[in-house]
Design a protein around this motif. Sequence first.
Motif, PDB file in Angstrom:
ATOM      1  N   VAL A   1       0.446 -15.844  21.036  1.00 51.93           N
ATOM      2  CA  VAL A   1       1.783 -16.057  21.797  1.00 51.93           C
ATOM      3  C   VAL A   1       2.904 -14.765  21.299  1.00 51.93           C
ATOM      4  O   VAL A   1       2.963 -14.815  20.071  1.00 51.93           O
ATOM      5  N   ALA A   2       3.163 -14.216  22.305  1.00 51.02           N
ATOM      6  CA  ALA A   2       4.262 -13.278  22.022  1.00 51.02           C
ATOM      7  C   ALA A   2       5.576 -13.800  22.524  1.00 51.02           C
ATOM      8  O   ALA A   2       5.900 -14.397  23.508  1.00 51.02           O
ATOM      9  N   ILE A   3       6.806 -13.495  21.733  1.00 48.73           N
ATOM     10  CA  ILE A   3       8.029 -13.955  22.102  1.00 48.73           C
ATOM     11  C   ILE A   3       8.757 -12.696  22.437  1.00 48.73           C
ATOM     12  O   ILE A   3       8.867 -11.637  21.558  1.00 48.73           O
ATOM     13  N   SER A   4       9.152 -12.317  23.531  1.00 44.26           N
ATOM     14  CA  SER A   4       9.965 -10.808  23.827  1.00 44.26           C
ATOM     15  C   SER A   4      10.968 -11.128  24.550  1.00 44.26           C
ATOM     16  O   SER A   4      11.187 -11.789  25.516  1.00 44.26           O
ATOM     17  N   LEU A   5      12.144 -10.347  24.258  1.00 49.16           N
ATOM     18  CA  LEU A   5      13.351 -10.360  24.993  1.00 49.16           C
ATOM     19  C   LEU A   5      12.867  -9.144  26.246  1.00 49.16           C
ATOM     20  O   LEU A   5      12.335  -8.356  26.120  1.00 49.16           O
ATOM     21  N   LEU A   6      13.694  -9.769  27.364  1.00 50.48           N
ATOM     22  CA  LEU A   6      13.233  -8.726  28.690  1.00 50.48           C
ATOM     23  C   LEU A   6      14.223  -7.574  28.437  1.00 50.48           C
ATOM     24  O   LEU A   6      15.260  -7.596  28.019  1.00 50.48           O
ATOM     25  N   GLY A   7      13.482  -6.387  28.539  1.00 53.47           N
ATOM     26  CA  GLY A   7      14.350  -5.033  28.294  1.00 53.47           C
ATOM     27  C   GLY A   7      15.037  -4.866  29.629  1.00 53.47           C
ATOM     28  O   GLY A   7      14.283  -4.279  30.626  1.00 53.47           O
ATOM     29  N   THR A   8      16.435  -5.119  29.642  1.00 51.44           N
ATOM     30  CA  THR A   8      16.970  -4.823  30.920  1.00 51.44           C
ATOM     31  C   THR A   8      16.984  -3.109  31.503  1.00 51.44           C
ATOM     32  O   THR A   8      17.476  -2.925  32.619  1.00 51.44           O
ATOM     33  N   THR A   9      16.701  -2.373  30.434  1.00 47.14           N
ATOM     34  CA  THR A   9      16.708  -0.884  30.759  1.00 47.14           C
ATOM     35  C   THR A   9      15.289  -0.523  30.791  1.00 47.14           C
ATOM     36  O   THR A   9      14.797   0.148  31.592  1.00 47.14           O
ATOM     37  N   LEU A  10      14.583  -0.500  29.789  1.00 47.92           N
ATOM     38  CA  LEU A  10      13.388  -0.043  29.380  1.00 47.92           C
ATOM     39  C   LEU A  10      12.183  -0.902  30.225  1.00 47.92           C
ATOM     40  O   LEU A  10      11.317  -0.135  30.701  1.00 47.92           O
TER      41      LEU A  10
ATOM     42  N   GLN B   1      17.439 -12.458  36.389  1.00 45.40           N
ATOM     43  CA  GLN B   1      16.089 -13.378  37.095  1.00 45.40           C
ATOM     44  C   GLN B   1      15.042 -12.334  38.086  1.00 45.40           C
ATOM     45  O   GLN B   1      13.775 -12.532  37.756  1.00 45.40           O
ATOM     46  N   ALA B   2      15.485 -11.474  38.777  1.00 44.70           N
ATOM     47  CA  ALA B   2      14.861 -10.664  39.742  1.00 44.70           C
ATOM     48  C   ALA B   2      13.781  -9.721  38.993  1.00 44.70           C
ATOM     49  O   ALA B   2      12.881  -9.614  39.251  1.00 44.70           O
ATOM     50  N   LEU B   3      14.434  -9.213  37.990  1.00 39.70           N
ATOM     51  CA  LEU B   3      13.754  -8.234  37.000  1.00 39.70           C
ATOM     52  C   LEU B   3      12.702  -9.154  36.452  1.00 39.70           C
ATOM     53  O   LEU B   3      11.581  -8.595  36.177  1.00 39.70           O
TER      54      LEU B   3
END
Length: 525
Positions: free
Chosen positions: A4-13, A52-54
């Motif tokens: 299981v991976a926990i990740s922040l959504l990269g709003t730029t990358l 949410q869209a990204l």
Amino acid sequence: MKTVAISLLGTTLDNRGKGKKRWERWRPTVSLCQHEDLVIDRLELVFQDDYQALADIVTADIHAISPETDVRHHLIEIDDPWDFENIYGALHDFARGYRFDLEREDYLLHITTGTHVAQICLFLLNEAHYLRGRLIQTAPAKRDEAAPAHYQIIDLDLSRYDRIASRFSREHDEGTVYLKGGIPTRNAGFNKTIAQLEQVSLRSKEPILLTGPTGAGKSLLAKRIYELRKQRGLVTGQLVEVNCATLRGDNAMSALFGHVKGAFTGAVKDRKGLLLEADRGVLFLDEIGELGLDEQAMLLRAIEDKRFMPFGSDRESGSDFQLISGSNRNLQKQVEKGLFRDDLLARINLWTYALPSLKQRIEDLEPNIDYELEKFAEKAGALVSFNKAGRSRYLAFAISPEAAWKANFRDLNASITRMATLAPGGRITAEVVDDEVACLRRNWQATTAGERAVDVGVYVDQPLDLFEQIQLAGVIKVCKESASAAEAGRRLFDISRQQKTSVNDSHRLVQFLRKYGLKFEQLKF
């Protein structure tokens, strides 16, 4: 086990390239699921509601390249992505609400996306075990972002790394040596106490209670705890020390908590108080058992809430101090006598360490002799040492049953100071030792006589063995201090009375006194 991976959504990358061109660019969250040798069974994607869209696009792309990966969305509220407190609070709330199943799942914490502040917060939450698992970091392939990316897993179990573990072990050893004042000690119990105290001093801000007889080194150890914490940058304030036996009445309240002008007769100006002086530092209350009950109640609140009311004021003050307490009394017995608050004792004895007397750690006597000689040399500016005969004679007496060491290390300090001062040519000879031994014997005999301060000859007109004199003197002393025969009996028979179904302590005391033709009433005068 599932991965299981926990990740922040990269709003730029993670938001690079439009349409099909996005597949030509490296996107860390998507690439996390593109490695043939790393199958992500579930991805916990954390993001703000605005993105949410990204998140939907990234989720669809992951399903396209890794259909076996289950992507789950977690919304968090972030007002300012560069506000440390805001970011940490949001991620802390997520971590506390997430249900980890460490027996069935292996967790990876992706720290490539998000602001630097967010990455630091993820690291801190992982180190504090709020977020469980190993860290994983991803990076694009060099020169060609479309080529397979790289990843690296970092396990923060520092005990797995020999060089790091040995560094921490070395720092721990240095800390324990510092707490012992650099004196090599052989007593196993004392060494174990100091080893744990080193960890507590650096990992906890909770109160520490040091108990033990007078002269066992409580004050000196409190100073070393403070200095160790200061060396490691854990305190910025000062060490404030006070012997509670010197505090009485209004002076006690004023000294500890401060006062305002006019609070009592003689209060001609405001006083800050010791608790406020210890803000961001350490407050050492030696002989805390001597504090009055009113001061104990205020101290309890100051420990728990960091707030207190200066004497005579209608406005609260605050102080963020760590408390170290010292006592040569049995505080539990003080509680039973109504002289110490049980709730305060419960609060200050989270970390309690009983320091042994010098007699109890007699194997450490010799290195402490050398330590005292070094201290004398620093003050006097001249080296002093024993000759062979002098050292042998002094050690023989010092470890013998005759050596009482009633004031413990204070006795030793005084003894070495006297001999070093009188040593001809800087050498402590057998003759100097003989004079010192005679001095110690006189001092200890005088102390013993003082302990039997009651002259039983005033009350008993018959010869008594020394044993009977000491026993009777102790009973008479308790009787003089007690308001009634029942109270005196409770104090004198405090252990044996607990083993009886029916007790009559005053009757037992009356019977004892009758042997010597005495009555309780006549002892009160």
